[in-house]
Scaffold this motif. Structure first.
Motif, PDB file in Angstrom:
ATOM      1  N   GLY A 166       0.792  -1.219   0.000  1.00 24.16           N
ATOM      2  CA  GLY A 166       0.000   0.000   0.000  1.00 24.16           C
ATOM      3  C   GLY A 166       0.825   1.269   0.000  1.00 24.16           C
ATOM      4  N   ASP A 167       2.134   1.152  -0.138  1.00 23.51           N
ATOM      5  CA  ASP A 167       2.987   2.336  -0.131  1.00 23.51           C
ATOM      6  C   ASP A 167       2.688   3.213  -1.350  1.00 23.51           C
ATOM      7  N   GLU A 168       2.908   4.516  -1.174  1.00 25.35           N
ATOM      8  CA  GLU A 168       2.593   5.455  -2.262  1.00 25.35           C
ATOM      9  C   GLU A 168       3.602   5.424  -3.396  1.00 25.35           C
ATOM     10  N   HIS A 169       4.773   4.852  -3.185  1.00 21.78           N
ATOM     11  CA  HIS A 169       5.811   4.855  -4.212  1.00 21.78           C
ATOM     12  C   HIS A 169       5.791   3.543  -5.006  1.00 21.78           C
ATOM     13  N   PRO A 170       5.626   3.585  -6.318  1.00 22.85           N
ATOM     14  CA  PRO A 170       5.589   2.349  -7.114  1.00 22.85           C
ATOM     15  C   PRO A 170       6.836   1.494  -6.983  1.00 22.85           C
ATOM     16  N   LEU A 171       8.017   2.117  -6.803  1.00 22.00           N
ATOM     17  CA  LEU A 171       9.237   1.315  -6.651  1.00 22.00           C
ATOM     18  C   LEU A 171       9.171   0.429  -5.423  1.00 22.00           C
ATOM     19  N   LEU A 215      -2.505  -3.962  -8.312  1.00 20.42           N
ATOM     20  CA  LEU A 215      -2.897  -4.141  -9.706  1.00 20.42           C
ATOM     21  C   LEU A 215      -3.774  -2.993 -10.186  1.00 20.42           C
ATOM     22  N   LEU A 216      -4.620  -2.485  -9.303  1.00 19.24           N
ATOM     23  CA  LEU A 216      -5.553  -1.420  -9.684  1.00 19.24           C
ATOM     24  C   LEU A 216      -4.865  -0.072  -9.875  1.00 19.24           C
ATOM     25  N   ARG A 217      -3.586   0.031  -9.595  1.00 18.22           N
ATOM     26  CA  ARG A 217      -2.873   1.282  -9.839  1.00 18.22           C
ATOM     27  C   ARG A 217      -2.615   1.533 -11.322  1.00 18.22           C
ATOM     28  N   ARG A 218      -2.845   0.539 -12.131  1.00 19.70           N
ATOM     29  CA  ARG A 218      -2.656   0.677 -13.578  1.00 19.70           C
ATOM     30  C   ARG A 218      -1.224   1.030 -13.934  1.00 19.70           C
ATOM     31  N   ASP A 219      -0.285   0.449 -13.230  1.00 23.29           N
ATOM     32  CA  ASP A 219       1.132   0.643 -13.505  1.00 23.29           C
ATOM     33  C   ASP A 219       1.640  -0.604 -14.222  1.00 23.29           C
ATOM     34  N   ALA A 220       2.261  -0.431 -15.365  1.00 24.58           N
ATOM     35  CA  ALA A 220       2.660  -1.575 -16.190  1.00 24.58           C
ATOM     36  C   ALA A 220       3.635  -2.491 -15.462  1.00 24.58           C
ATOM     37  N   SER A 221       4.600  -1.913 -14.739  1.00 26.04           N
ATOM     38  CA  SER A 221       5.591  -2.739 -14.051  1.00 26.04           C
ATOM     39  C   SER A 221       4.956  -3.531 -12.917  1.00 26.04           C
ATOM     40  N   GLY A 265     -16.510   4.504  -7.371  1.00 30.49           N
ATOM     41  CA  GLY A 265     -17.570   4.884  -8.298  1.00 30.49           C
ATOM     42  C   GLY A 265     -18.666   3.860  -8.394  1.00 30.49           C
ATOM     43  N   GLY A 266     -18.877   3.094  -7.329  1.00 34.36           N
ATOM     44  CA  GLY A 266     -19.926   2.097  -7.336  1.00 34.36           C
ATOM     45  C   GLY A 266     -19.561   0.820  -8.049  1.00 34.36           C
ATOM     46  N   VAL A 267     -18.345   0.733  -8.598  1.00 29.05           N
ATOM     47  CA  VAL A 267     -17.913  -0.471  -9.302  1.00 29.05           C
ATOM     48  C   VAL A 267     -17.268  -1.422  -8.313  1.00 29.05           C
ATOM     49  N   PRO A 268     -17.767  -2.650  -8.167  1.00 31.39           N
ATOM     50  CA  PRO A 268     -17.186  -3.579  -7.197  1.00 31.39           C
ATOM     51  C   PRO A 268     -15.724  -3.853  -7.478  1.00 31.39           C
ATOM     52  N   ALA A 269     -15.001  -4.190  -6.412  1.00 29.76           N
ATOM     53  CA  ALA A 269     -13.577  -4.464  -6.543  1.00 29.76           C
ATOM     54  C   ALA A 269     -13.321  -5.596  -7.519  1.00 29.76           C
ATOM     55  N   ALA A 270     -14.137  -6.654  -7.441  1.00 26.81           N
ATOM     56  CA  ALA A 270     -13.915  -7.806  -8.316  1.00 26.81           C
ATOM     57  C   ALA A 270     -13.993  -7.415  -9.779  1.00 26.81           C
ATOM     58  N   THR A 271     -14.948  -6.519 -10.108  1.00 22.57           N
ATOM     59  CA  THR A 271     -15.102  -6.099 -11.510  1.00 22.57           C
ATOM     60  C   THR A 271     -13.886  -5.303 -11.960  1.00 22.57           C
ATOM     61  N   ARG A 272     -13.385  -4.408 -11.094  1.00 20.86           N
ATOM     62  CA  ARG A 272     -12.230  -3.598 -11.468  1.00 20.86           C
ATOM     63  C   ARG A 272     -10.977  -4.427 -11.614  1.00 20.86           C
ATOM     64  N   ALA A 274     -10.857  -7.649 -12.380  1.00 24.90           N
ATOM     65  CA  ALA A 274     -11.003  -8.473 -13.589  1.00 24.90           C
ATOM     66  C   ALA A 274     -10.683  -7.646 -14.836  1.00 24.90           C
ATOM     67  N   ALA A 275     -11.099  -6.385 -14.845  1.00 22.67           N
ATOM     68  CA  ALA A 275     -10.795  -5.520 -15.988  1.00 22.67           C
ATOM     69  C   ALA A 275      -9.303  -5.241 -16.079  1.00 22.67           C
ATOM     70  N   ALA A 276      -8.642  -5.092 -14.913  1.00 22.84           N
ATOM     71  CA  ALA A 276      -7.207  -4.831 -14.926  1.00 22.84           C
ATOM     72  C   ALA A 276      -6.406  -6.034 -15.388  1.00 22.84           C
ATOM     73  N   LEU A 277      -6.918  -7.220 -15.098  1.00 19.84           N
ATOM     74  CA  LEU A 277      -6.220  -8.423 -15.546  1.00 19.84           C
ATOM     75  C   LEU A 277      -6.389  -8.635 -17.053  1.00 19.84           C
TER      76      LEU A 277
END
Length: 277
Positions: A166-171, A215-221, A265-272, A274-277
């Motif tokens: 949960g750290d704010e830094h992607p590294l 995964l939900l951070r949408r960071d490619a690495s 935004g009302g979108v369940p975690a599972a849906t988000r 699954a979309a990220a995967l």
């Protein structure tokens, strides 16, 4: 004896100084560590071991051209402190990952190296005793929150991983994902040896929830590492069963323990996820 009794006075000024010192001054401070701290018996160092490890981690992470000597000496110092009590130093590293954000990156790198060197069977059981799963099954009531930095190491490790993820830094998150992917932390391995479906208090929920949030951070690495963790059979370096176990626990966490990931935004975690995967 006089040094041991006065160590709290010296530690307050000496330990934080190393991270702020100039490159020219750091060898002098490391010499003080080498000549006065390392010769002490483990029982004398134990009350200050966490602070000593946190002080050394920035120097260990300083492996550039100018900091090569500092890196080598700080690494030897940590190895010398580990020699009489390796499990105690491992515990200090996990507590640093949980409670010291400035050194999380260095702590994660050290933990990954130590886990890989120890092997899947010994990497965590020597530190955590019965393992996180056994401790949760024996002591935690349903819905209980995990232990804090003052608790046993086997209960601390999942919380430290969740904090790092949960750290704010992607590294930092990237380095912690590399730790999660080590064989010692396989979700179906001996460290997490509890019956499946242990409820939201199951230590795996905190780890898997942190991975899903990363995964939900949408960071490619970060996504690349999560995909490798879930799809171990195609290049993650572990058995295919480990990837299958990770996938099962990801689905279970999203279904049963979604507060660790939450909704947007009302979108369940599972849906988000699954979309990220």
């Amino acid at each position: 004896p006089s040094l041991v009794s006065s160590l709290p006075l010296f530690a307050v000024g000496l330990f934080p100084l190393l991270s702020y010192a100039s490159t020219a001054l750091k060898p002098t401070i490391l010499s003080l560590f080498e000549s006065h701290l390392v010769p002490l018996p483990p029982t004398a160092v134990a009350p200050f071991l966490d602070a000593a490890v946190v002080a050394l981690l920035p120097a260990i992470d300083d492996d550039g051209e100018a900091g090569g000597e500092v890196h080598a000496r700080a690494s030897r110092l940590l190895a010398n402190l580990s020699a009489p009590a390796p499990a105690a130093v491992d515990a200090a590293l996990w507590r640093a990952l949980l409670t010291a954000p400035p050194v999380r990156l260095a702590a994660a790198r050290q933990l990954r190296g130590r886990l890989l060197a120890a092997g899947p069977a010994e990497g965590l059981l020597e530190v955590g005793g019965a393992g996180a799963g056994a401790a949760a099954a024996a002591t935690a009531p349903t819905g209980a929150t995990p232990a804090t930095a003052d608790g046993p190491v086997d209960a601390l490790i999942p919380c430290a991983l969740a904090a790092g993820l949960g750290d704010e830094h992607p590294l930092v998150v990237r380095a912690v994902l590399d730790v999660v992917a080590t064989p010692a932390l396989a979700l179906d391995g001996p460290f997490f040896a509890t019956p499946p479906g242990g409820g939201p208090a199951d230590p795996r929920v905190h780890v898997v929830g942190g991975v899903a949030a990363a995964l939900l951070r949408r960071d490619a690495s970060l996504a690349k590492r999560v995909h490798a963790w879930l799809d171990i059979g195609r290049g993650g370096g572990r058995a295919p069963a480990a990837g299958a176990a990770a996938g099962r626990w990801l689905r279970w966490t999203l279904d049963v323990a979604s507060p660790w990931v939450g909704a947007a935004g009302g979108v369940p975690a599972a849906t988000r996820v699954a979309a990220a995967l």
